[in-house]
Design a protein around this motif. Structure first.
Motif, short mmCIF file in Angstrom:
data_model
loop_
_atom_site.label_atom_id
_atom_site.label_comp_id
_atom_site.label_asym_id
_atom_site.label_seq_id
_atom_site.Cartn_x
_atom_site.Cartn_y
_atom_site.Cartn_z
N VAL A 23 29.11 45.09 37.50
CA VAL A 23 29.50 46.04 36.45
C VAL A 23 30.08 47.32 37.05
CG1 VAL A 23 28.49 47.62 34.76
CG2 VAL A 23 28.09 45.19 34.56
N LEU A 24 29.48 47.79 38.15
CA LEU A 24 30.02 48.99 38.80
C LEU A 24 31.43 48.73 39.33
CD1 LEU A 24 26.91 50.32 40.76
CD2 LEU A 24 27.88 51.20 38.65
N LYS A 25 31.63 47.54 39.87
CA LYS A 25 32.94 47.19 40.41
C LYS A 25 33.99 47.16 39.30
CE LYS A 25 35.09 43.63 43.30
NZ LYS A 25 34.84 42.42 44.10
N ALA A 26 33.59 46.66 38.13
CA ALA A 26 34.55 46.49 37.04
C ALA A 26 34.75 47.73 36.19
CB ALA A 26 34.11 45.33 36.15
N THR A 27 33.75 48.65 36.16
CA THR A 27 33.87 49.82 35.27
C THR A 27 33.89 51.15 36.02
OG1 THR A 27 31.47 49.88 34.94
CG2 THR A 27 32.76 48.64 33.34
N ALA A 28 33.03 51.29 37.05
CA ALA A 28 32.94 52.59 37.74
C ALA A 28 34.14 52.82 38.67
CB ALA A 28 31.64 52.68 38.53
N ILE A 29 34.63 51.76 39.32
CA ILE A 29 35.77 51.92 40.24
C ILE A 29 37.03 52.38 39.48
CG2 ILE A 29 37.27 50.72 41.88
CD1 ILE A 29 34.62 51.08 43.16
N PRO A 30 37.38 51.73 38.32
CA PRO A 30 38.52 52.25 37.55
C PRO A 30 38.32 53.70 37.09
CG PRO A 30 37.94 50.07 36.77
CD PRO A 30 36.88 50.48 37.74
N LEU A 31 37.06 54.07 36.81
CA LEU A 31 36.78 55.44 36.39
C LEU A 31 37.06 56.42 37.54
CD1 LEU A 31 35.68 57.31 34.15
CD2 LEU A 31 33.41 56.96 35.10
N LEU A 32 36.66 56.04 38.76
CA LEU A 32 36.93 56.88 39.93
C LEU A 32 38.45 57.06 40.11
CD1 LEU A 32 34.38 55.52 42.58
CD2 LEU A 32 34.27 57.68 41.38
N LYS A 33 39.20 55.98 39.84
CA LYS A 33 40.65 56.06 39.99
C LYS A 33 41.27 57.06 39.01
CE LYS A 33 41.29 51.49 42.00
NZ LYS A 33 41.67 50.09 41.79
N GLN A 34 40.67 57.17 37.83
CA GLN A 34 41.17 58.14 36.85
C GLN A 34 41.09 59.57 37.40
OE1 GLN A 34 42.28 57.50 33.66
NE2 GLN A 34 41.25 55.69 32.87
N PHE A 35 40.08 59.81 38.25
CA PHE A 35 39.88 61.15 38.82
C PHE A 35 40.69 61.36 40.10
CE2 PHE A 35 36.16 60.90 36.10
CZ PHE A 35 36.05 62.19 35.62
N GLY A 36 41.52 60.37 40.46
CA GLY A 36 42.36 60.53 41.63
C GLY A 36 41.73 60.02 42.92
N ILE A 37 40.55 59.38 42.81
CA ILE A 37 39.95 58.77 44.01
C ILE A 37 40.43 57.33 44.05
CG2 ILE A 37 37.79 58.28 45.21
CD1 ILE A 37 36.46 60.29 43.27
N ASP A 38 41.54 57.08 44.75
CA ASP A 38 42.05 55.72 44.77
C ASP A 38 42.69 55.42 46.11
OD1 ASP A 38 44.20 57.36 44.58
OD2 ASP A 38 45.02 56.49 42.74
N GLY A 39 43.46 54.37 46.17
CA GLY A 39 44.04 53.94 47.43
C GLY A 39 43.41 52.63 47.87
N GLU A 40 43.96 52.06 48.92
CA GLU A 40 43.49 50.76 49.38
C GLU A 40 42.06 50.82 49.91
OE1 GLU A 40 46.16 49.06 52.21
OE2 GLU A 40 47.81 48.93 50.79
N SER A 41 41.66 51.99 50.39
CA SER A 41 40.34 52.07 51.02
C SER A 41 39.20 52.24 50.01
CB SER A 41 40.31 53.21 52.04
OG SER A 41 40.72 54.41 51.44
N LEU A 42 39.52 52.32 48.70
CA LEU A 42 38.44 52.35 47.70
C LEU A 42 38.09 50.90 47.35
CD1 LEU A 42 36.62 53.95 45.71
CD2 LEU A 42 38.44 53.72 44.05
N GLU A 43 36.92 50.47 47.80
CA GLU A 43 36.58 49.05 47.61
C GLU A 43 35.08 48.87 47.51
OE1 GLU A 43 37.59 44.71 49.62
OE2 GLU A 43 37.30 46.44 50.91
N LEU A 44 34.69 47.94 46.66
CA LEU A 44 33.29 47.56 46.54
C LEU A 44 33.26 46.03 46.65
CD1 LEU A 44 30.37 48.38 45.95
CD2 LEU A 44 30.87 48.26 43.54
#
Length: 216
Positions: A23-44
């Motif tokens: 659930v964190l992988k599917a919902t929290a990671i996209p939420l982090l991306k909304q705040f500008g925390i993204d890129g290839e190195s963001l991975e769970l």
């Protein structure tokens, strides 16, 4: 931090207490991306699953560093366009996952045709130390927000066993409950969204939430 984060976490990955890795992988990671925390190195990444009480799971989490967080404006959740899910089983018959999928679809197919639930049966060392099964479901909206729900079987030797059919049906109803509650963030990630808003710049962030969870 000075350097990007790369951390290996070991223990229980799916239980009835905390939000699972799926659930964190599917919902929290996209939420982090909304705040500008993204890129290839963001991975769970789930290396091994671990069910209680034995655990034995392993998760790889990597996160880049950012100087600032972007302010967000999430006020229109949009309409549900698709549902994705993951039915997993460890140290039980692989048929369990298929039974979960069938019962979950029997509830959700009445509302939406675009439903796909993957099955994940881990064998050998990657299945942890205890038997169990479960389901995580995520609804995606037209505006790119994600709402999640999940259920896991009871730990071995605690209470009566849960049938996979009941678990699939109940989890589908939990997802419908999340959708009914509304908002741009599901109840699991409300506190995370608010925390990231607090850590942001002086600009105003806005987010639309459903009824607040007790933790939030």
């Amino acid at each position: 931090m000075k350097r990007p984060l790369l951390v290996v976490l070991r223990g229980v990955t799916n239980d009835q207490v905390d939000p699972s890795v799926d659930v964190l992988k599917a919902t929290a990671i996209p939420l982090l991306k909304q705040f500008g925390i993204d890129g290839e190195s963001l991975e769970l990444k789930i290396v091994r699953r671990g069910m209680p009480p034995g655990g034995g799971g392993e998760v790889l989490f990597s996160c880049p560093i950012r100087r600032v967080l972007k302010p967000i404006l999430l006020t229109d959740p949009g309409k549900i366009k698709r549902i994705r899910g993951m039915a997993y089983s460890v140290r039980v018959s692989p048929q369990m996952a298929n039974r979960i999928v069938d019962s979950a679809r029997s509830v959700l197919n009445r509302f939406l045709p675009d439903i796909y639930i993957y099955t994940d049966h881990m064998k050998g060392a990657s299945s942890g130390k205890s038997p169990g099964f479960g389901l995580s479901l995520v609804a995606e909206t037209t505006n790119g927000t994600f709402l999640g729900a999940e259920m896991a079987s009871r730990p071995q030797g605690q209470g009566t066993a849960v049938l996979p059919e009941d678990l699939g049906r109940d989890c589908a109803r939990l997802l419908l409950e999340e959708i009914y509650r509304g908002g741009c963030v599901d109840s699991t990630n409300q506190s995370l969204a608010l925390l990231l808003m607090t850590l942001g710049q002086q600009d105003v962030s806005k987010v639309l939430l459903g009824p607040l969870s007790p933790y939030t």
